[in-house]
Design an enzyme around this catalytic site. Structure first.
Site, short mmCIF file in Angstrom:
data_model
loop_
_atom_site.label_atom_id
_atom_site.label_comp_id
_atom_site.label_asym_id
_atom_site.label_seq_id
_atom_site.Cartn_x
_atom_site.Cartn_y
_atom_site.Cartn_z
N ASP A 79 37.26 38.84 40.06
CA ASP A 79 37.84 37.86 38.64
C ASP A 79 36.75 37.73 37.54
O ASP A 79 35.86 38.53 37.77
CB ASP A 79 38.40 36.55 38.66
CG ASP A 79 37.15 35.85 39.07
OD1 ASP A 79 36.62 36.53 39.79
OD2 ASP A 79 37.33 34.49 38.49
N ASP A 110 29.87 42.33 33.94
CA ASP A 110 30.36 41.06 34.82
C ASP A 110 32.17 41.27 35.70
O ASP A 110 32.90 39.95 34.67
CB ASP A 110 30.46 39.53 33.91
CG ASP A 110 30.79 38.44 34.68
OD1 ASP A 110 30.17 38.40 36.12
OD2 ASP A 110 30.51 37.32 34.11
N GLU A 144 36.27 33.11 40.95
CA GLU A 144 34.43 32.76 41.21
C GLU A 144 34.26 32.48 39.31
O GLU A 144 33.45 31.23 39.45
CB GLU A 144 33.01 34.19 41.27
CG GLU A 144 31.52 33.91 40.72
CD GLU A 144 31.12 33.39 39.82
OE1 GLU A 144 30.31 33.10 39.54
OE2 GLU A 144 32.78 34.00 38.50
N GLU A 145 35.67 32.69 38.44
CA GLU A 145 34.75 32.89 37.00
C GLU A 145 35.45 31.04 36.77
O GLU A 145 34.86 30.75 35.98
CB GLU A 145 35.57 33.29 36.23
CG GLU A 145 35.05 34.70 36.31
CD GLU A 145 33.28 34.67 35.52
OE1 GLU A 145 33.12 33.94 34.86
OE2 GLU A 145 32.54 36.31 35.08
N GLU A 170 25.85 41.19 40.70
CA GLU A 170 26.12 41.05 39.77
C GLU A 170 24.81 41.09 39.13
O GLU A 170 23.96 41.48 39.43
CB GLU A 170 25.73 39.05 40.06
CG GLU A 170 26.70 38.04 40.19
CD GLU A 170 27.61 37.55 39.15
OE1 GLU A 170 27.17 38.66 37.94
OE2 GLU A 170 28.49 36.87 39.66
#
Length: 403
Positions: A79, A110, A144-145, A170
């Site tokens: 995401d 990212d 995750e965001e 990451e």
């Protein structure tokens, strides 16, 4: 293991990784809307020859290679954040751009670049027969965001996947990362009593009470604990809200959001208590609590959690750290920079909550995350693909030597 062949094959797949990454960038995939990009990743995993590819009930995609007893996982969240003000972009954030050295677009660093490198590491493993007594699980994780680590709480607790360690892909600016500060999302709520604005003494102004709390929070920030590796704990007020009958009335409610970053040795209860003990908080009888995350995944599944994400550090002498450093040296003939992330990752659950060793190595740069004109570097995709392909075998060598 022939490291020259691994590097050469990673370089040979640079154009395919680049094309795959650009495909992912073209698919908007903010938290809760990842389905289309997950299906594209599943397609690529199947195309390059993963043994099995599945999508779990939360919507995470899992690609497996091998059937050995040592389970190793690698993770990329798929995401992204939104694009923000489009005027700040020099190119279309979803169409992106490509030149000889870089790829641009939302998610390039990212962190869909990490996904591209992981998938092609799987192909390198298959092409060169680098399988052994291990099972590699490559995870494209969701949400995750919005709520870092939620996906791995679900994967470990509900699906029973408990790898010996996890590689977070990451962005690491070319280094190997072994920790990060944690974070909390905290709400402070103050109640007041409304009255007509012409006679404010008849009421109790919640904004004035919150103002005194804000001043004490600013001072608390300067007194927080520090750690030699992770650095200082910190806090900042990120949002403020109020309730009032009108612009001609005394505010009867005010609440704020606090972004609290946790260094080593700080935890949920101590951080909350620091705020609850402030004189202005006590005087205002303010309510201090964590936010709670309960938004559904794109599949409709709701897996809720408190917004508490602990700090974590993998020791320098841990066998996983040592295996990562050895992999880097043997592939690239130089010593790596071993450091930490500034921002937060899924490691908050993997190691912070669940105690599973986590190490980081990923394409791109931290400063590109959430920024306009985000980009990553093709050379990073190549180096990371080679690293991910070689690491499981070198880790097994370390494990066998330790026995």
């Amino acid at each position: 293991m022939d490291f020259k062949k691994i590097n050469a094959l990673a370089e040979a797949y640079k154009s395919r990784m680049s094309a795959f990454l650009r495909d992912m960038i073209r698919i908007p995939s903010e938290s809760g809307d990842e389905e289309k990009v997950v299906l594209r990743i599943k397609e690529e995993m199947e195309r390059v020859g993963f043994d099995t590819v599945e999508i779990d009930p939360m919507g995470n995609v899992h690609g497996r290679i091998g059937h050995g007893k040592h389970v190793i996982a690698m993770d990329a969240h798929v995401d992204t954040v939104g694009v923000g003000n489009p005027d700040n972009w020099e190119f279309d954030p979803y169409e992106g751009f490509e030149d000889e050295e870089t790829i641009g677009g939302r998610g390039a660093s990212d962190q869909e670049g990490g996904m591209a490198s992981m998938v092609y590491a799987g192909k390198i493993i298959k092409d060169l027969g680098l399988t052994g007594d291990y099972t590699l699980v490559v995870v494209g994780s969701v949400q995750e965001e919005d709520c870092d680590g939620l996906c791995w709480q679900y994967i470990v607790k509900e699906l029973g996947l408990k790898p010996e360690f996890v590689v977070s892909t990451e962005p690491t600016d070319g280094g190997i990362y072994r920790g990060q500060r944690g974070r909390m999302e905290i709400k402070v709520d103050v109640k007041g009593v409304s009255a007509h604005g012409s006679a404010p003494e008849r009421g109790d102004n919640a904004i004035f009470r919150m103002g005194r709390i804000l001043g004490e929070l600013e001072q608390l920030h300067t007194r927080l604990k520090t750690d030699a590796f992770l650095g200082n704990g910190s806090l900042t007020v990120s949002e403020i809200f109020y309730t009032s009958p009108s612009r001609c009335a005394v505010a009867d409610g005010c609440n704020i959001s606090i972004d609290r970053r946790l260094t080593a040795g700080e935890d949920k209860e101590s951080a909350l208590q620091q705020i609850r003990d402030l004189p202005a908080v006590i005087d205002a009888k303010a309510h201090v609590c964590l936010y709670h995350y309960d938004k559904p995944a794109y599949t409709g599944l709701v897996y809720s959690t408190d917004c508490y994400f602990p700090s974590w550090i993998l020791p320098e002498d841990h066998e996983v750290t040592q295996a990562a450093v050895a992999t880097y040296r043997r592939l690239f003939d130089q010593d790596p920079r071993v450091d930490k992330w500034t921002f937060s990752t899924n490691g908050v659950s993997i190691m912070g909550l669940l105690g599973i060793p986590c190490i980081g190595f990923g394409p791109g740069k931290e400063a590109q995350a959430h920024a306009p004109n985000e980009k990553t570097w093709k050379a990073d995709l190549v180096r990371c693909a080679a690293f991910y392909a070689a690491l499981p075998t070198i880790y097994l060598e370390k494990v066998m030597l330790g026995k």
